[in-house]
Design an enzyme around this catalytic site. Structure first.
Site, PDB file in Angstrom:
ATOM      1  N   GLU A   1       0.832  -1.211   0.000  1.00 41.86           N
ATOM      2  CA  GLU A   1       0.000   0.000   0.000  1.00 41.86           C
ATOM      3  C   GLU A   1       0.868   1.262   0.000  1.00 41.86           C
ATOM      4  O   GLU A   1       0.809   2.076   0.923  1.00 41.86           O
ATOM      5  CB  GLU A   1      -0.963  -0.026   1.185  1.00 41.86           C
ATOM      6  CG  GLU A   1      -1.941  -1.185   1.067  1.00 41.86           C
ATOM      7  CD  GLU A   1      -2.987  -1.247   2.184  1.00 41.86           C
ATOM      8  OE1 GLU A   1      -2.739  -0.665   3.247  1.00 41.86           O
ATOM      9  OE2 GLU A   1      -4.034  -1.880   1.984  1.00 41.86           O
TER      10      GLU A   1
ATOM     11  N   GLU B   1      -5.223  -8.784  -0.863  1.00 43.28           N
ATOM     12  CA  GLU B   1      -5.904  -8.641   0.432  1.00 43.28           C
ATOM     13  C   GLU B   1      -7.389  -8.429   0.187  1.00 43.28           C
ATOM     14  O   GLU B   1      -7.773  -7.589  -0.631  1.00 43.28           O
ATOM     15  CB  GLU B   1      -5.393  -7.426   1.224  1.00 43.28           C
ATOM     16  CG  GLU B   1      -4.015  -7.594   1.785  1.00 43.28           C
ATOM     17  CD  GLU B   1      -3.604  -6.430   2.690  1.00 43.28           C
ATOM     18  OE1 GLU B   1      -4.481  -5.835   3.349  1.00 43.28           O
ATOM     19  OE2 GLU B   1      -2.398  -6.128   2.717  1.00 43.28           O
TER      20      GLU B   1
HETATM   21  C1  BG6 Z   1      -4.330  -3.364   4.781  1.00 46.77           C
HETATM   22  C2  BG6 Z   1      -2.978  -3.648   5.322  1.00 46.77           C
HETATM   23  O1  BG6 Z   1      -4.418  -2.012   4.667  1.00 46.77           O
HETATM   24  O2  BG6 Z   1      -5.440  -3.661   5.549  1.00 46.77           O
HETATM   25  C3  BG6 Z   1      -2.933  -4.708   6.395  1.00 46.77           C
HETATM   26  O3  BG6 Z   1      -2.069  -3.959   4.299  1.00 46.77           O
HETATM   27  C4  BG6 Z   1      -4.124  -4.521   7.318  1.00 46.77           C
HETATM   28  O4  BG6 Z   1      -1.711  -4.608   7.054  1.00 46.77           O
HETATM   29  C5  BG6 Z   1      -5.396  -4.689   6.498  1.00 46.77           C
HETATM   30  O5  BG6 Z   1      -4.105  -5.358   8.414  1.00 46.77           O
HETATM   31  C6  BG6 Z   1      -6.683  -4.637   7.303  1.00 46.77           C
HETATM   32  O6  BG6 Z   1      -6.710  -3.496   8.106  1.00 46.77           O
HETATM   33  P1  BG6 Z   1      -6.960  -3.590   9.677  1.00 46.77           P
HETATM   34  O7  BG6 Z   1      -6.794  -2.240  10.164  1.00 46.77           O
HETATM   35  O8  BG6 Z   1      -8.333  -4.128   9.821  1.00 46.77           O
HETATM   36  O9  BG6 Z   1      -5.937  -4.540  10.184  1.00 46.77           O
END
Ligand code: BG6
Length: 498
Positions: free
Chosen positions: A198, A393
């Site tokens: 990101e 993701e």
């Molecule tokens: C992404 C990141 O932005 O979102 C991860 O690359 C992160 O590191 C994921 O964990 C989910 O976000 P959160 O805040 O729910 O952990």
């Protein structure tokens, strides 16, 4: 004659799997010669209301005083990334469980501070290198391809405190040295790489991504500082791509962005314009890494805001010469943009705030759930870049309940993932998007990036540990474990069964 469900499968060789980051799962923060990273000083806040969550998201800065406090504190409960889920000691068990689900790929990051504890050492830390040798060997033993993020919210702390993070051009040398070491070392084990997780997040959380301690700079200069740091990351990313291709000729290197999905709140031209502006602010990051040059709209923003980027004569040539091979992204939610937001409900996205979309539901953490937004995102990105995509993701952060019999019935997670996978299929099959694979976020529960909570769980595998680090750390399979296993086994066909 084949049935409809037999026909509805993903392309051969589609890479199904899951994704983690070292700082959110490994723990072992002082073991194996590891140095302190920015994540080891990230403090736990316990948000109870939407207002608290908004504050947490807006509050990603840290001061020198807070860092000094963190460094003397032995309290792992308030620095949860120090213990993570103890993957450092349990990686074999975790990878075995991924293999049981049939993973074809496991996205993980290397903690830079395990390899170069401070960032500026002459020689790498052999113990850190050995750790990832063991992790990759375990993956390969089970037929799982590692997909490695070189930097995922874990620059060594010394890079921030002693050098001002990525604002300092020296960060390029430290990073490329690290990349040379890891790509030489793992050349026979890792084919798929991402440079910066990101990369656009440097603007939203400059400390975690860029190692920038905001309070050290004059507020009026900070935007300039962020874009200068971003420039250094672009040059470093291009050089990392070159190094990777040289050391591992058949490797594939991707960029990685936070794919926001923004809709105009109304069809008023002002709202459409605002949405376009916000989307461009994001695309600036992938445009630069894919086309190898700064887009005209970013350069005019620099001119208009009086931002001047210091460059060395070769920087633009380097950026142009080594673009990425594929485009990867995270996708969780969508929201809206309006030129005038007065009176409109604001909601959360992944570390941003935007206008709530009244047509969709939100998660326990207020993120708008929108599977069709994933399809739209894939089409937008593929039409724009014509390079293969990789969804690295996607997932639902939710509170899970362990029943008395030990079962965890996470039907809400199955529902979320199923709908997103079906839209991913539609993008590939109906819309002609090329997509290399799909890794759900946190296939095993881990520490949340934004809130440092453990109770925000994404996994198919439950980890018995609470927000304060208390628990047995035992792993339990959730209902979604078998569901995902079947999706992988049938290459997606089971998604279309009742
Ligand atoms: C992404 C990141 O932005 O979102 C991860 O690359 C992160 O590191 C994921 O964990 C989910 O976000 P959160 O805040 O729910 O952990």
């Amino acid at each position: 004659m084949s049935s409809i469900s037999e026909k509805r499968v993903f392309p051969d060789g589609f890479l199904w799997g899951g994704a983690t980051a070292a700082n959110q799962c490994e723990g072992g923060w002082q073991e194996g010669g590891k140095g302190v990273s920015v994540s080891d000083v990230a403090i736990f806040r316990d948000p109870k209301t939407l207002k608290d969550l908004l504050d947490v998201h807006g509050n990603c800065d840290i001061t020198d005083e807070q860092i000094a406090e963190a460094l003397v504190s032995k309290n792992e409960a308030i620095y949860p990334k120090r213990h993570g889920i103890d993957h450092y000691h349990r990686y074999q068990e975790d990878i075995r469980l991924f293999a049981e689900m049939g993973f074809k790929v496991y996205r993980l990051s290397i903690a830079w501070s395990r390899i170069f504890p401070r960032c500026d050492e002459e020689e790498p830390n052999e113990e850190g290198l050995l750790f990832y040798d063991r992790v990759f060997d375990e993956c390969l033993k089970h037929g799982i391809q590692p997909l490695v993020t070189m930097s995922h919210y874990e620059p060594p702390l010394a890079l921030c405190t002693d050098y001002n993070g990525w604002y300092n051009r020296k960060a390029i040398d430290f990073f490329t040295k690290y990349v040379d070491v890891i790509t030489k070392r793992y050349k026979d084990k890792v084919k798929y790489w991402l440079t910066f997780n990101e990369i656009d997040s440097i603007i939203r959380h400059p400390f975690m991504t860029g190692g920038l301690i905001e309070s050290r700079f004059k507020p009026e200069d900070f935007l300039q500082v962020e874009y200068q740091a971003m420039h250094h990351q672009f040059v470093a990313s291009a050089l990392a791509t070159e190094i990777c291709h040289t050391n591992i000729p058949d490797s594939k290197v991707g960029c990685m962005i936070t794919k926001r999905m923004l809709y105009p709140y109304t069809c008023k031209p002002e709202d459409v314009l605002k949405t376009q502006q916000e989307m461009r602010a994001l695309y600036a990051f992938s445009d630069t890494q894919v086309f190898g040059e700064y887009p005209a709209y970013l350069l005019s923003m620099y001119r208009n805001k009086g931002i001047h980027i210091e460059m060395e004569p070769d920087d633009l040539r380097i950026m142009k010469a080594y673009p990425v091979d594929f485009v990867s992204f995270s996708y969780y939610s969508s929201s809206c943009m309006a030129m005038d937001t007065e009176g409109l409900d604001q909601g959360l996205e992944n570390t941003s705030v935007a206008v709530l979309n009244p047509y969709i539901e939100t998660s326990d953490w207020g993120w708008g759930i929108d599977p069709i937004g994933l399809r739209i995102s894939m089409v937008d990105l593929y039409d724009r870049y014509r390079k293969p995509l990789f969804i690295v993701e996607n997932g639902l952060g939710a509170k899970d309940v362990v029943e008395e019999d030990g079962s965890i019935n996470d039907d809400y997670r199955i529902d979320y993932l199923k709908k997103h996978c079906i839209e991913m299929y539609n993008a590939i099959v109906e819309d002609g998007v090329e997509c290399m694979g799909y890794t759900t976020w946190g296939p095993i529960d881990l520490i949340s990036n934004s809130t440092n909570q453990m109770s925000k769980r994404y996994g198919f595998i439950y980890v018995d540990v609470d927000d304060y680090g208390k628990g047995t750390y035992k792993r339990l399979k959730k209902k979604s474990f078998d569901w995902y296993k079947k999706v992988i086994q049938t290459n997606g066909a089971s998604l279309f069964e009742e």
